[in-house]
Design a protein around this motif. Structure first.
Motif, mmCIF file in Angstrom:
data_model
loop_
_atom_site.group_PDB
_atom_site.id
_atom_site.type_symbol
_atom_site.label_atom_id
_atom_site.label_comp_id
_atom_site.label_asym_id
_atom_site.label_seq_id
_atom_site.Cartn_x
_atom_site.Cartn_y
_atom_site.Cartn_z
ATOM 1 N N GLY A 69 0.726 -1.203 0.198
ATOM 2 C CA GLY A 69 0.013 0.185 -0.041
ATOM 3 C C GLY A 69 1.248 0.916 0.186
ATOM 4 O O GLY A 69 0.575 2.135 -0.935
ATOM 5 N N LEU A 70 1.724 1.380 1.071
ATOM 6 C CA LEU A 70 2.831 2.035 0.516
ATOM 7 C C LEU A 70 3.315 2.912 -0.193
ATOM 8 O O LEU A 70 3.801 3.566 -0.312
ATOM 9 C CB LEU A 70 3.792 2.210 2.384
ATOM 10 N N GLY A 71 3.867 1.485 -1.122
ATOM 11 C CA GLY A 71 4.437 1.690 -2.210
ATOM 12 C C GLY A 71 3.794 2.852 -3.310
ATOM 13 O O GLY A 71 4.238 2.956 -3.781
ATOM 14 N N ALA A 72 2.503 1.736 -3.350
ATOM 15 C CA ALA A 72 1.423 2.059 -4.268
ATOM 16 C C ALA A 72 1.745 3.670 -4.084
ATOM 17 O O ALA A 72 0.934 4.872 -5.299
ATOM 18 C CB ALA A 72 0.287 1.151 -4.115
ATOM 19 N N VAL A 73 1.016 3.810 -2.540
ATOM 20 C CA VAL A 73 0.278 4.844 -2.390
ATOM 21 C C VAL A 73 1.948 6.035 -2.555
ATOM 22 O O VAL A 73 1.124 8.056 -3.571
ATOM 23 C CB VAL A 73 0.251 5.204 -1.164
ATOM 24 N N ALA A 74 2.695 6.145 -2.660
ATOM 25 C CA ALA A 74 3.413 7.018 -2.877
ATOM 26 C C ALA A 74 4.327 7.207 -4.545
ATOM 27 O O ALA A 74 4.549 8.559 -5.165
ATOM 28 C CB ALA A 74 5.810 6.022 -2.678
ATOM 29 N N PHE A 75 4.187 5.967 -5.301
ATOM 30 C CA PHE A 75 3.907 6.041 -6.811
ATOM 31 C C PHE A 75 2.822 7.091 -7.264
ATOM 32 O O PHE A 75 3.126 7.922 -7.699
ATOM 33 C CB PHE A 75 4.078 4.772 -6.835
ATOM 34 N N ILE A 76 1.621 7.030 -6.567
ATOM 35 C CA ILE A 76 0.243 7.307 -6.809
ATOM 36 C C ILE A 76 0.133 9.249 -6.782
ATOM 37 O O ILE A 76 0.031 9.713 -7.296
ATOM 38 C CB ILE A 76 -1.182 6.976 -6.856
ATOM 39 N N GLY A 77 0.902 9.200 -5.319
ATOM 40 C CA GLY A 77 1.578 10.907 -4.709
ATOM 41 C C GLY A 77 2.204 11.079 -5.515
ATOM 42 O O GLY A 77 1.927 12.858 -6.146
#
Length: 111
Positions: A69-77
Motif C-alpha cells: 500500500g505504501l509503495g503504491a500510494v507513494a507512486f500515486i502521489g
C-alpha cells in the motif's frame, strides 16, 4: 498455502490504495462524497485484511499489506499529485520491501 487468502490480501491492499487516494482528493476538495467513499474503502480494506489473516500469519499479512500500500500510494502521489520521491524515500521503500521479504521468509520457515 492456498492462494485464496492472498487474493483477499491483495484486494485489501487495493481497497486501502483507493481509500487513501480518496482521502487525498477529499483533503484537496473537501467533498463529503469522497470522505464517505474513503471511509467505506478503508473499512473494506480492514475487513479483507482480517479475512486474509484467517490463513496468513498476522505479521506477514500486515507487513505485506502496509508495504504494498505504501509503495503504491507513494507512486500515486508522485505521478498524480506532484509529490516528490527523493533518494531517502526510495531507500525507505527498499528497506520496507526487504523487511517484508524477510518477514515472509521467517513466517514460512516456522510453518
Amino acid at each position: 498455502m492456498a492462494l485464496r487468502p492472498w487474493f483477499f490480501l491483495l484486494a485489501a491492499v487495493a481497497a486501502e490504495i483507493v481509500g487513501v487516494t480518496a482521502m487525498k482528493l477529499d483533503a484537496q476538495h473537501g467533498s463529503w462524497g469522497a470522505l464517505l467513499f474513503m471511509y467505506a474503502m478503508v473499512g473494506l480494506s480492514f475487513f479483507l485484511l482480517a479475512t486474509a489473516m484467517e490463513q496468513i500469519p498476522m505479521a506477514v499479512s500486515y507487513a505485506t499489506w502496509e508495504t504494498l500500500g505504501l509503495g503504491a500510494v507513494a507512486f500515486i502521489g508522485y505521478r498524480f499529485f506532484g509529490e516528490s520521491i527523493g533518494p531517502m524515500k526510495l531507500l525507505g521503500l527498499a528497506v520496507l520491501i526487504a523487511g517484508v521479504v524477510l518477514v515472509n521468509a521467517g513466517g514460512q520457515a516456522q510453518e
